[in-house]
Structure formats: C-alpha cells, structure tokens
Write a protein that holds these residues in place. Structure first.
Motif, short mmCIF file in Angstrom:
data_model
loop_
_atom_site.label_atom_id
_atom_site.label_comp_id
_atom_site.label_asym_id
_atom_site.label_seq_id
_atom_site.Cartn_x
_atom_site.Cartn_y
_atom_site.Cartn_z
N ASN A 1 0.85 -1.19 0.00
CA ASN A 1 0.00 0.00 0.00
C ASN A 1 0.89 1.25 0.00
N TYR A 2 0.58 2.18 -0.92
CA TYR A 2 1.43 3.37 -1.10
C TYR A 2 0.77 4.64 -0.58
N ASP A 3 -0.15 4.49 0.32
CA ASP A 3 -0.89 5.64 0.84
C ASP A 3 0.03 6.68 1.47
N ALA A 4 1.05 6.24 2.18
CA ALA A 4 1.90 7.16 2.93
C ALA A 4 2.79 8.02 2.04
N THR A 5 2.89 7.71 0.74
CA THR A 5 3.76 8.49 -0.13
C THR A 5 3.17 9.84 -0.51
N ASN A 6 1.85 9.99 -0.33
CA ASN A 6 1.17 11.24 -0.69
C ASN A 6 1.41 11.63 -2.14
N THR A 7 1.44 10.64 -3.01
CA THR A 7 1.71 10.83 -4.44
C THR A 7 0.74 9.99 -5.24
N LEU A 8 0.36 10.47 -6.42
CA LEU A 8 -0.41 9.70 -7.38
C LEU A 8 0.47 9.48 -8.61
N ALA A 9 0.80 8.23 -8.89
CA ALA A 9 1.73 7.90 -9.96
C ALA A 9 1.04 7.09 -11.05
N VAL A 10 1.45 7.34 -12.29
CA VAL A 10 1.01 6.51 -13.41
C VAL A 10 2.23 6.19 -14.27
N ALA A 11 2.33 4.95 -14.74
CA ALA A 11 3.45 4.54 -15.59
C ALA A 11 3.17 3.15 -16.13
N GLY A 12 3.95 2.78 -17.14
CA GLY A 12 3.78 1.46 -17.75
C GLY A 12 4.84 0.47 -17.38
N THR A 13 5.99 0.92 -16.86
CA THR A 13 7.08 0.00 -16.54
C THR A 13 7.74 0.42 -15.24
N PRO A 14 7.44 -0.23 -14.10
CA PRO A 14 6.34 -1.19 -13.96
C PRO A 14 5.00 -0.46 -13.97
N THR A 15 3.93 -1.23 -14.11
CA THR A 15 2.60 -0.64 -14.14
C THR A 15 2.25 0.01 -12.81
N ARG A 16 1.92 1.30 -12.89
CA ARG A 16 1.45 2.04 -11.72
C ARG A 16 0.15 2.73 -12.10
N ILE A 17 -0.87 2.54 -11.29
CA ILE A 17 -2.20 3.07 -11.57
C ILE A 17 -2.66 3.88 -10.37
N SER A 18 -3.17 5.07 -10.63
CA SER A 18 -3.72 5.89 -9.55
C SER A 18 -5.23 5.76 -9.50
N TYR A 19 -5.77 5.84 -8.29
CA TYR A 19 -7.22 5.74 -8.08
C TYR A 19 -7.69 6.95 -7.28
N LEU A 20 -8.85 7.48 -7.69
CA LEU A 20 -9.43 8.65 -7.04
C LEU A 20 -10.91 8.40 -6.83
N GLN A 21 -11.45 8.83 -5.69
CA GLN A 21 -12.86 8.62 -5.39
C GLN A 21 -13.48 9.92 -4.86
N PHE A 22 -14.73 10.17 -5.26
CA PHE A 22 -15.42 11.40 -4.89
C PHE A 22 -16.84 11.07 -4.45
N ALA A 23 -17.31 11.78 -3.42
CA ALA A 23 -18.70 11.69 -2.99
C ALA A 23 -19.43 12.93 -3.48
N VAL A 24 -20.32 12.74 -4.44
CA VAL A 24 -21.07 13.85 -5.04
C VAL A 24 -22.43 13.93 -4.36
N THR A 25 -22.70 15.05 -3.71
CA THR A 25 -23.97 15.22 -2.99
C THR A 25 -24.49 16.62 -3.23
N GLY A 26 -25.77 16.81 -2.97
CA GLY A 26 -26.37 18.13 -2.98
C GLY A 26 -26.77 18.68 -4.33
N LEU A 27 -26.62 17.90 -5.40
CA LEU A 27 -27.01 18.38 -6.73
C LEU A 27 -28.53 18.34 -6.85
N THR A 28 -29.11 19.42 -7.38
CA THR A 28 -30.57 19.50 -7.52
C THR A 28 -31.02 19.70 -8.96
#
Length: 452
Positions: A51-78
């Motif tokens: 787990n790379y949570d402590a690095t405070n970085t979002l990385a993407v690359a192909g060698t080796p494969t690195r994938i970043s993930y992001l999640q959002f809670a969308v609320t209050g739209l009318t």
C-alpha cells in the motif's frame, strides 16, 4: 491518505437579466460545484501487496505498471448535470513531466486508500473516458468525465499509462492542489452563448490546449478572435490549431488577425474554414439569440482599408442599416482602446459606424491580455447612455503580456497573467459577461449590461 477533506462550497454562476431589475428572466442558468477527492492512492504491479498511501503521491506509468485511483462523494445536486471534469495537478518536480499523462476510466467504489494494493485494486468499468497527452510539472490538467457523472453518488476513477516515463500528480494531502471533480448543473443549452478569445495557437506553448478545455465543456458559438496560428500556414492550422480549438470548427465563427496574414493573403486560413469566412474579405455578419453579430477584418491593408468610405466601412454601415436590431455586437482583432500599448487608430471609422448605429459591445484581441472598458464613444469619452463597451480578450493561448504601460481612460478591469475565455450570455434586451479562467487560475470578471 488520511487527511480529512470537505466538499468545497459551490460557486454559483447565475447568469440572467433578472439581476438588472427589469427585462425578461434569464434563458440560461448554471451552477458549478467542486468536490475534493475523499480517497486517493496508487498501486504498483512490481509490489502487488504494498500500500502506497503514505507516499502522498499519485503515480502513473507502464514500466512497472502504476495506476492511480481517485474517489469522490457527489452530494447536494438538484439540477441535471451539464458537464463534469476530473482535474489533477502535476507535482512541482522534474520527474512529474511525461510524454503521456495517462488515460482515465471509471473504477469500482468501496475501496479504502489505506488498504489499496495492486492485488486488491478495483475493477475498471466501461470504456476509457479520455487521455492526457504531454504533461508538464506544476500544471493543472482535466479530463471530461460527464459520460459517467450523472448526479449524486460515489464515483471512482483510475488513471493509468502504458508509457514507461511515468507522470506524478499531487494527492489530496497537498490541499490547494488536491484532485477535484468539478460538476456543472443547470439548463444552459448554449443557444444564446458566445465564447470569445483571440491570440490562440502558439505551437511551442500549451496555452491553446488549456483554453480548449474551457470550450470543450461550454455550449455555445465560438468566436475565435484572430491570430489563430503563429504565421497562418496550413501545417500550423492542421497540427497546432486543429487539435485544440479546431475540435470546435463546426461551431466556430473565425476572425482574422495579423499573424494569419503572415502567409500571403491568409489563404490557408480561408481554405481551412471554407464558406463561413468569405474569401478575400473576412468580414461577415449573422444573427443569434435576437442579437446581430458582426465580424470585421482589421487587417486594413488587406481589404482596401478601414477608413470612412472604404469597401468594408461602406459594407458595415449598410449591414447595420439592414439589421436595425435592438442589440448588436462586433468582434475584430485590433482594439481601438487598450492599456497594453498596442491600440490601433485605423479602426476608429469602424467603431464610429458601430457607435452611430447604437451597438452595445466590441470584442478584440491582439494584446495578449484581458481588459474591460466602460461604455465610451469613438473619442474615448465615457458615455454611459449609448457608448460601446469594449473587451480585449487576447488570452486564447499565445504568450501573455503581463504588464500594462499606462491605464487607458475608462479601463475598468485588467489582467495579463491568465489564459481564459470570455463567455457572453445574450438576452433580447441585455447581456451578461464572465471571464472563464483556465484550470488552476483564479482571476475572473463578470457583470451585466443592457441594450440601448
């Protein structure tokens, strides 16, 4: 990545003449709400259980494969979602630069940044949403994700790359540079919207790509305000303008600038736009949302001059007389008034004809700055009753001119450090304006006006 973050307070952009105390209600209204990521991290195929949570970085690359993930809670739209943009910021380090910034895809939800690994990463959902090309350090980038953001709910995205030269983005711990999901809601259909900017495409810079991101999310007619390329060649139109503002060619009304004539007769630019740009003239008019819109060519020596009695000035006066519309706007490249030191007195007869006919707005470029003037007459004297409000919007992408030698009379707002687009919303008796800055910039300007 454990810092607690809250949703940003919505920025309300109510565009309507109801604010004026008279006239009909607005025909377009929109609300923009920004959500910060509530979970983000990356995974590495070379260490599938780490787990790379402590690095405070979002990385993407192909060698080796690195994938970043992001999640959002969308609320209050009318209201219905009009657009949605995923925004990420590259780190201010040399390694953040990459020839390929990554491809976004929707991902499964329910994961936790503190336990996410390559081995337990969420599944990808659906087709890719879009990709980033070359990315530079310390810069905001955005991707259109409106295809999947349809209302309130939890949304997760992956950002991946097959390029071995990886890109590095700021995580949500970086506060001001945290990943964002910007959602626009409302009922704006674009039929009464003009999107204006000039001085657009410099092949060696990324400004045009940044302002094109604004155009991509905004409905409306695009008024490309001159100096579309460095020197008006067919190759520059194809390779520099085409991938940026050229994507909106089918809804663009072009204006010719001096750089477009650096290739003899601006022939490639006339060829590129075809019948919409009258060959050899470059001046024309059209009607939209109850307004009469006039495009002029202020490369005066190319069209027989701009002086009183010239072919273009005679055409302009005849066109104005044939369209006694309550509201009139003109756009051309060279400004009569400017605090940037590049004003052109040659266009005064055209401004005079517009003033005589009661026009409301003139939009120019040429100076790579934004400036707004109070209504004034052709001599530069304030005229609140029937003067023309001039905007200089040379902020489409070419290198900006940060300084203003001396403020001109009646200049109300000036900024020479921000790329962006002027959005005009037209109503039968009035208009609103708003300067839309590129992602990451904060300068803006907005207001309302009435027709004479």
């Amino acid at each position: 990545m454990r810092r607690q973050t809250a949703r940003v307070v919505p920025l309300m952009l109510i565009l309507g003449v109801g604010l004026l105390g008279g006239g009909p209600p607005a025909t377009a209204a929109s609300t923009t709400t920004t959500f910060l990521a509530n979970q983000d991290s990356y995974v590495n195929a070379a260490s599938p259980g780490t787990n790379y949570d402590a690095t405070n970085t979002l990385a993407v690359a192909g060698t080796p494969t690195r994938i970043s993930y992001l999640q959002f809670a969308v609320t209050g739209l009318t209201q219905p979602v009009l657009n949605a943009r995923l925004q990420v910021h590259t780190q201010d380090t040399p390694t953040a630069t990459s020839p390929f910034g990554g491809t976004a895809q929707r991902a499964g939800t329910g994961w936790s940044e503190g336990t996410l690994t390559y081995a337990n990463r969420p599944a990808a959902i659906g087709s890719p949403l879009g990709s980033l090309g070359k990315v530079l350090r310390n810069t905001w980038y955005e991707l259109d994700v409106a295809a999947v953001v349809t209302g309130n709910g939890t949304y997760a995205f992956s950002l991946s790359s097959t390029n071995p030269d990886g890109a590095y983005y700021d995580s949500r711990e970086t506060s001001a540079f945290a990943p964002r999901l910007v959602v626009g809601t409302g009922t704006d259909t674009g039929g009464n919207v003009l999107l204006n900017a000039g001085d657009i495409s410099a092949c060696a810079t990324t400004g045009a790509a940044q302002t094109a991101q604004i155009i991509s999310r905004e409905a409306g007619t695009v008024l490309a305000g001159g100096d579309l390329t460095d020197s008006g060649t067919a190759a520059q139109l194809a390779n520099c303008y085409g991938p940026t503002w050229g994507r909106f060619k089918d809804r663009t009304k072009p204006i010719l600038g001096n750089h477009d004539y650096l290739t003899a007769g601006a022939v490639p630019t006339f060829d590129y736009f075809g019948p919409v740009l009258p060959r050899g003239k470059g001046y024309y008019s059209f009607d939209q949302a109850g307004w009469h819109i006039i495009v002029l060519n202020t490369n005066c020596s190319q069209v027989g001059g701009c002086q009183a009695g010239s072919p273009q000035e005679q055409w302009l006066r005849a066109d104005l007389a044939a369209h006694p519309t309550r509201c009139t706007l003109a756009q051309y490249h060279h400004p009569l008034f400017s605090s940037g030191g590049r004003e052109s007195s040659n266009v005064r007869p055209l401004f005079q004809a517009l003033y005589d006919a009661g026009a409301e707005i003139v939009v120019n470029g040429h100076n790579h700055q934004y400036e707004r003037f109070a209504p004034q007459n052709p001599s530069g004297v304030a005229d609140p009753a029937r003067g023309i409000r001039e905007f200089v919007v040379g902020t489409g992408g070419r290198s900006l001119m940060a300084t203003f030698p001396e403020p001109a009379a009646n200049s109300e707002v000036r900024n020479g450090r921000t790329f962006g687009v002027l959005k005009l919303v037209l109503s039968p008796q009035s208009y609103t304006w708003q300067f839309l800055p590129v992602t990451g910039a904060t300068f803006t300007d907005s207001g309302t006006g009435t027709c004479h």
